[in-house]
Write an enzyme that holds these catalytic residues in place. Structure first.
Site, PDB file in Angstrom:
ATOM      1  N   VAL B 173       0.897  -1.164   0.000  1.00  0.00           N
ATOM      2  CA  VAL B 173       0.000   0.000   0.000  1.00  0.00           C
ATOM      3  C   VAL B 173       0.931   1.208   0.000  1.00  0.00           C
ATOM      4  O   VAL B 173       1.652   1.457   0.966  1.00  0.00           O
ATOM      5  CB  VAL B 173      -0.920   0.031   1.235  1.00  0.00           C
ATOM      6  CG1 VAL B 173      -1.630   1.376   1.336  1.00  0.00           C
ATOM      7  CG2 VAL B 173      -1.950  -1.100   1.153  1.00  0.00           C
ATOM      8  N   PRO B 174       0.980   1.940  -1.123  1.00  0.00           N
ATOM      9  CA  PRO B 174       2.068   2.904  -1.338  1.00  0.00           C
ATOM     10  C   PRO B 174       1.884   4.223  -0.593  1.00  0.00           C
ATOM     11  O   PRO B 174       1.690   5.267  -1.210  1.00  0.00           O
ATOM     12  CB  PRO B 174       2.040   3.102  -2.857  1.00  0.00           C
ATOM     13  CG  PRO B 174       0.603   2.893  -3.224  1.00  0.00           C
ATOM     14  CD  PRO B 174       0.047   1.877  -2.265  1.00  0.00           C
ATOM     15  N   CYS B 175       1.987   4.181   0.724  1.00  0.00           N
ATOM     16  CA  CYS B 175       1.856   5.414   1.503  1.00  0.00           C
ATOM     17  C   CYS B 175       3.012   6.360   1.197  1.00  0.00           C
ATOM     18  O   CYS B 175       2.908   7.564   1.436  1.00  0.00           O
ATOM     19  CB  CYS B 175       1.779   5.092   2.993  1.00  0.00           C
ATOM     20  SG  CYS B 175       3.194   4.170   3.604  1.00  0.00           S
ATOM     21  N   HIS B 176       4.100   5.809   0.604  1.00  0.00           N
ATOM     22  CA  HIS B 176       5.237   6.679   0.263  1.00  0.00           C
ATOM     23  C   HIS B 176       4.883   7.679  -0.841  1.00  0.00           C
ATOM     24  O   HIS B 176       5.595   8.644  -1.048  1.00  0.00           O
ATOM     25  CB  HIS B 176       6.460   5.836  -0.143  1.00  0.00           C
ATOM     26  CG  HIS B 176       6.196   4.876  -1.263  1.00  0.00           C
ATOM     27  ND1 HIS B 176       5.679   3.606  -1.055  1.00  0.00           N
ATOM     28  CD2 HIS B 176       6.349   4.999  -2.609  1.00  0.00           C
ATOM     29  CE1 HIS B 176       5.552   2.990  -2.228  1.00  0.00           C
ATOM     30  NE2 HIS B 176       5.943   3.816  -3.188  1.00  0.00           N
ATOM     31  N   ARG B 177       3.777   7.432  -1.549  1.00  0.00           N
ATOM     32  CA  ARG B 177       3.380   8.358  -2.628  1.00  0.00           C
ATOM     33  C   ARG B 177       2.582   9.552  -2.100  1.00  0.00           C
ATOM     34  O   ARG B 177       2.134  10.390  -2.865  1.00  0.00           O
ATOM     35  CB  ARG B 177       2.547   7.609  -3.681  1.00  0.00           C
ATOM     36  CG  ARG B 177       3.363   6.572  -4.425  1.00  0.00           C
ATOM     37  CD  ARG B 177       2.542   5.807  -5.441  1.00  0.00           C
ATOM     38  NE  ARG B 177       3.265   4.604  -5.848  1.00  0.00           N
ATOM     39  CZ  ARG B 177       2.699   3.487  -6.299  1.00  0.00           C
ATOM     40  NH1 ARG B 177       1.379   3.432  -6.424  1.00  0.00           N
ATOM     41  NH2 ARG B 177       3.431   2.455  -6.622  1.00  0.00           N
TER      42      ARG B 177
END
Lengths: 184, 209
Positions: B173-177
């Protein structure tokens, strides 16, 4: 190969056998909701009894047996309700007339299967479409392998009778009348 | 066609195909969900080396439940045990797909994940935030405020930030984006913090400040 005394995690039984058992239940019940419900209740029963299963047992046959009992109960519950055939179920045929004729025959075969005693019906599906040996089918249905074979044979014999009465590939008025009475 | 052949053909029409594929898949998924309810189970595996350091991954019968930066297995297992109330088992088989896809992803050999994620341990709000973050495509960025707006809570940017900080399955789940309104890469709780966040975004070809 798993060790002789290996006892898999319950979730592994789901991975290994659920697909096959669902196909078996679907073939017997020909109903999406009923086959899914039976699949879940069969696995729930298996889950509750799993502690008591010895390591290295034939889990597949055991699960089939539970699933088969679920299907049998379900079929009894719906006794008298005519089978539903999907509209898109098509038998290959050369012409439109042949197609209509085939569909009539298909319904008739389906109805005749509904009238078979459970063990004959299950033995037919298990031997012809689930690729099980008569030894395995006997274990699932609680009979000897010979009796399992006899059940599958009886099922086919009765279904063949439908065709002999009518002559090769012909649907008689008598058949039509019986069919129409059957579908009401 | 003789009677025997026709009977055989009609039986095949009734039985040979078995259930429609979609019905079979959904029956299997629903059964797995039920079994997970009767008997919650967790398995885990590890990726000892990667461009973003060691990773640990845990899966339930429903999907990935946790990704953690680091190699401290004992601590990971204890955290899972406390959060889910079950003892996780190390299983190459069960965690294999997740480990392999993470390995490919951080090596730049995979663009998207093809893995079910099990967010059963999250609150409804956090699940909405994580789902909105998942919708941000590779190579793009969204701000905390934009995620808040997308889930219908435009004033909740700060709560969105907190929900993302507790993302149980980073990278997948790309929370880094998700970045600050001015485009700066504020906090990242995994790996080397903001440096790891930048590393993941560079890997994805995102334009970062």
């Amino acid at each position: 190969m798993p060790a002789q005394n290996h006892k898999p995690e319950f979730a592994e039984l789901v991975d290994a056998h659920a697909r096959e058992l669902h196909a078996f239940l679907w073939r017997l019940l020909r109903d999406q909701n009923e086959s899914e419900d039976c699949l879940q209740s069969a696995f729930l029963k298996a889950f509750r009894a799993y502690d008591r299963m010895p390591a290295g047992a034939n889990y597949r046959a055991w699960l089939y047996k539970i699933a088969s009992n679920e299907a049998r109960t379900q079929l009894r519950r719906r006794a008298g309700v005519p089978i539903g055939l999907d509209d898109d179920l098509r038998a290959p045929a050369a012409t439109v007339e042949d197609q209509a004729e085939r569909r009539l025959r298909l319904r008739e075969v389906a109805k005749a299967i509904e009238r078979l005693p459970y063990k004959q019906r299950a033995a037919l599906v298990l031997s012809k479409y689930q690729d099980l040996s008569y030894a395995e089918i006997g274990e699932i249905l609680g009979t000897s392998p010979e009796a399992a074979r006899a059940n599958a044979y009886q099922a086919l014999r009765k279904l063949r009778g439908l065709f002999r009465e009518a002559g090769a590939g012909q649907v008689t008025d008598q058949h039509r009348a019986r069919f129409e009475e059957g579908v009401r | 066609m003789n009677g025997e052949a026709e009977l055989s053909l009609l039986l095949d029409v009734l039985y040979a195909d078995g259930p429609p594929a979609a019905a079979a898949e959904s029956a299997l998924a629903n059964l797995r969900a039920e079994v997970q309810r009767w008997q919650p189970q967790l398995w885990y595996g590890s990726l000892p080396e990667s461009p973003v350091g060691s990773l640990l991954v845990a899966v339930s019968a429903l999907g990935v439940v946790a990704v953690e930066f680091g190699a401290n297995e004992a601590r990971f297992v204890e955290r899972l045990r406390q959060a889910f109330g079950v003892q996780p088992h190390r299983s190459g088989d069960r965690a294999d797909a997740a480990v392999r896809q993470l390995e490919e992803y951080v090596a730049g050999k995979r663009n998207t994940f093809d893995l079910p994620v099990d967010l059963g341990g999250c609150t409804d709000f956090q699940r909405k935030v994580l789902e909105a973050a998942t919708a941000v495509p590779r190579g793009r960025l969204a701000t905390y405020g934009e995620i808040a707006a997308r889930i219908g809570a435009p004033r909740a940017a700060r709560a969105v930030g907190q929900a993302l900080a507790r993302n149980p399955v980073p990278i997948i789940v790309p929370c880094h984006r998700v970045v600050a309104a001015d485009g700066s890469l504020t906090g990242y709780s995994g790996g080397a913090g903001v440096e790891t966040k930048a590393q993941l975004l560079r890997l994805e070809g995102a334009a970062i400040r």
